[in-house]
Design a protein around this motif. Sequence first.
Motif, PDB file in Angstrom:
ATOM      1  N   LEU A 160      67.225  93.823  41.933  1.00 25.71           N
ATOM      2  CA  LEU A 160      66.860  93.286  40.622  1.00 25.71           C
ATOM      3  C   LEU A 160      65.434  93.683  40.271  1.00 25.71           C
ATOM      4  N   PRO A 161      65.139  93.828  38.980  1.00 24.47           N
ATOM      5  CA  PRO A 161      63.796  94.238  38.577  1.00 24.47           C
ATOM      6  C   PRO A 161      62.790  93.098  38.731  1.00 24.47           C
ATOM      7  N   THR A 162      61.556  93.481  39.004  1.00 25.29           N
ATOM      8  CA  THR A 162      60.495  92.499  39.203  1.00 25.29           C
ATOM      9  C   THR A 162      59.348  92.763  38.221  1.00 25.29           C
ATOM     10  N   PHE A 163      58.512  91.753  38.069  1.00 23.00           N
ATOM     11  CA  PHE A 163      57.309  91.873  37.249  1.00 23.00           C
ATOM     12  C   PHE A 163      56.207  91.072  37.927  1.00 23.00           C
ATOM     13  N   GLN A 164      54.972  91.426  37.631  1.00 21.22           N
ATOM     14  CA  GLN A 164      53.855  90.786  38.324  1.00 21.22           C
ATOM     15  C   GLN A 164      52.716  90.495  37.355  1.00 21.22           C
ATOM     16  N   ALA A 165      51.993  89.447  37.681  1.00 25.40           N
ATOM     17  CA  ALA A 165      50.696  89.152  37.085  1.00 25.40           C
ATOM     18  C   ALA A 165      49.830  88.638  38.229  1.00 25.40           C
ATOM     19  N   ARG A 166      48.572  88.428  37.962  1.00 23.56           N
ATOM     20  CA  ARG A 166      47.689  87.996  39.045  1.00 23.56           C
ATOM     21  C   ARG A 166      48.126  86.613  39.541  1.00 23.56           C
ATOM     22  N   GLY A 167      48.569  86.562  40.792  1.00 25.69           N
ATOM     23  CA  GLY A 167      49.013  85.295  41.380  1.00 25.69           C
ATOM     24  C   GLY A 167      50.467  84.968  41.119  1.00 25.69           C
ATOM     25  N   LEU A 168      51.217  85.864  40.442  1.00 23.69           N
ATOM     26  CA  LEU A 168      52.625  85.606  40.116  1.00 23.69           C
ATOM     27  C   LEU A 168      53.467  86.816  40.472  1.00 23.69           C
ATOM     28  N   ARG A 169      54.617  86.547  41.092  1.00 30.22           N
ATOM     29  CA  ARG A 169      55.629  87.572  41.351  1.00 30.22           C
ATOM     30  C   ARG A 169      56.937  87.050  40.768  1.00 30.22           C
ATOM     31  N   GLY A 170      57.503  87.803  39.840  1.00 28.78           N
ATOM     32  CA  GLY A 170      58.693  87.352  39.147  1.00 28.78           C
ATOM     33  C   GLY A 170      59.867  88.292  39.351  1.00 28.78           C
ATOM     34  N   THR A 171      61.078  87.727  39.281  1.00 29.03           N
ATOM     35  CA  THR A 171      62.316  88.502  39.343  1.00 29.03           C
ATOM     36  C   THR A 171      63.194  88.094  38.170  1.00 29.03           C
ATOM     37  N   ALA A 172      63.618  89.060  37.386  1.00 28.80           N
ATOM     38  CA  ALA A 172      64.514  88.791  36.257  1.00 28.80           C
ATOM     39  C   ALA A 172      65.956  88.862  36.755  1.00 28.80           C
ATOM     40  N   PHE A 173      66.642  87.701  36.797  1.00 29.18           N
ATOM     41  CA  PHE A 173      68.039  87.732  37.241  1.00 29.18           C
ATOM     42  C   PHE A 173      69.022  87.722  36.077  1.00 29.18           C
ATOM     43  N   MET A 174      68.577  87.329  34.875  1.00 32.72           N
ATOM     44  CA  MET A 174      69.392  87.468  33.666  1.00 32.72           C
ATOM     45  C   MET A 174      68.468  87.829  32.511  1.00 32.72           C
ATOM     46  N   GLY A 175      68.925  88.722  31.640  1.00 28.28           N
ATOM     47  CA  GLY A 175      68.125  89.088  30.488  1.00 28.28           C
ATOM     48  C   GLY A 175      66.886  89.869  30.863  1.00 28.28           C
ATOM     49  N   PRO A 189      72.004  86.500  23.824  1.00 24.60           N
ATOM     50  CA  PRO A 189      70.589  86.716  24.129  1.00 24.60           C
ATOM     51  C   PRO A 189      70.087  85.628  25.080  1.00 24.60           C
ATOM     52  N   ILE A 190      69.574  86.028  26.238  1.00 20.49           N
ATOM     53  CA  ILE A 190      69.333  85.084  27.330  1.00 20.49           C
ATOM     54  C   ILE A 190      68.196  85.576  28.196  1.00 20.49           C
ATOM     55  N   VAL A 191      67.597  84.667  28.945  1.00 19.77           N
ATOM     56  CA  VAL A 191      66.636  85.033  29.971  1.00 19.77           C
ATOM     57  C   VAL A 191      66.745  84.033  31.117  1.00 19.77           C
ATOM     58  N   GLY A 192      66.654  84.558  32.338  1.00 20.19           N
ATOM     59  CA  GLY A 192      66.565  83.750  33.538  1.00 20.19           C
ATOM     60  C   GLY A 192      65.702  84.479  34.540  1.00 20.19           C
ATOM     61  N   ALA A 193      64.711  83.780  35.115  1.00 14.94           N
ATOM     62  CA  ALA A 193      63.781  84.452  36.025  1.00 14.94           C
ATOM     63  C   ALA A 193      63.317  83.504  37.112  1.00 14.94           C
ATOM     64  N   ASP A 194      63.076  84.082  38.272  1.00 17.77           N
ATOM     65  CA  ASP A 194      62.508  83.384  39.411  1.00 17.77           C
ATOM     66  C   ASP A 194      61.010  83.690  39.441  1.00 17.77           C
ATOM     67  N   LEU A 195      60.187  82.655  39.511  1.00 16.10           N
ATOM     68  CA  LEU A 195      58.734  82.825  39.498  1.00 16.10           C
ATOM     69  C   LEU A 195      58.155  82.255  40.785  1.00 16.10           C
ATOM     70  N   VAL A 196      57.470  83.099  41.542  1.00 11.96           N
ATOM     71  CA  VAL A 196      56.800  82.689  42.774  1.00 11.96           C
ATOM     72  C   VAL A 196      55.300  82.796  42.527  1.00 11.96           C
TER      73      VAL A 196
END
Length: 321
Positions: A160-175, A189-196
């Motif tokens: 799955l694709p990931t995205f990052q910001a300072r102090g955040l690691r995210g994974t987009a599981f929907m949308g 139209p939807i979004v679901g993401a895991d944020l660590v």
Amino acid sequence: MSDLDTRPTLKECGGRDGVSAAPVRELIPGREAYIGGSSPVRRVLPTLGRRMVGPWCFLDHYGPDDISTADGMQVAPHPHIGLQTVSWLRQGEILHRDSVGSLATVLPGRLGLMTSGRGIAHSEESPVPHPTWLHGVQLWVALPDSDRDTDPHFELHPELPTFQARGLRGTAFMGEVDGAASPGRAYSPIVGADLVLDADADVRLPLERDFEYAVVATEPGAVVDDVPLPIGSLLYLGCGRDDVHIRTESASDLILIGGEPFAEKIVMWWNFVGRSHDEIVQARAEWQAEERFGEVHGYHAPRLDAPELPATQLKPRGRAR
């Protein structure tokens, strides 16, 4: 995953009444519920305060549970119509079987996405042997009327694709979130993401102004839009946001859900999402008669019986109350 409530109520959800066109901060605690296994879960959607967020209509958060001396998750074969199930793990393993012949193991960071369409049955279990810890979320997405009779199928996406910001690691599981687009098939139209989030993180996550959003705390320590989030709580954010401010007092994990407000009215009862009381009655009768949904092979226990329907007809309720 099944709703194992033995006396489920009929709920009418959806429609755009109760959708805030402007940013809001509605903190809603989860309630204790039970699925297959020994530990309770935190049911975040639907709750008295909020029944849908975009097309998302159900969310259970479970764990982290030590299942080293327990069976873990054990959900016998049961039916679904009119929805997608989204399985997302932080720890552990879940073995998925369904009536279209799928046999798959969902692991942390992999998306298990089942589209029920006109009807499917499935089971979920912690395999033998299984890891010590089990922690994750199970979500349902209501299918729009144009697609709710589609062919049932299951998808497993190991990358799955990931995205990052300072102090955040995210994974987009929907949308799509911040340029990261999930391969999971979506019908609205939807979004679901895991944020660590690391300790002392301070980030702004970009959002779509036309979507409504909520965040769910799966670990304590996060402050979202200046609201501290206890574990198992949902913060509804409304619409009209370009971004959301997240900071942490300690390392924390969040689930972000959202989407275009779901315009259609839906009826939820047990494991069915339909459009009318009569449709739910028919689906229940067909499950009890072993029609329509097919058979799940290989699970070690009998399939679930459907609960009795309530004596009263559906009473309309809004998406928020």
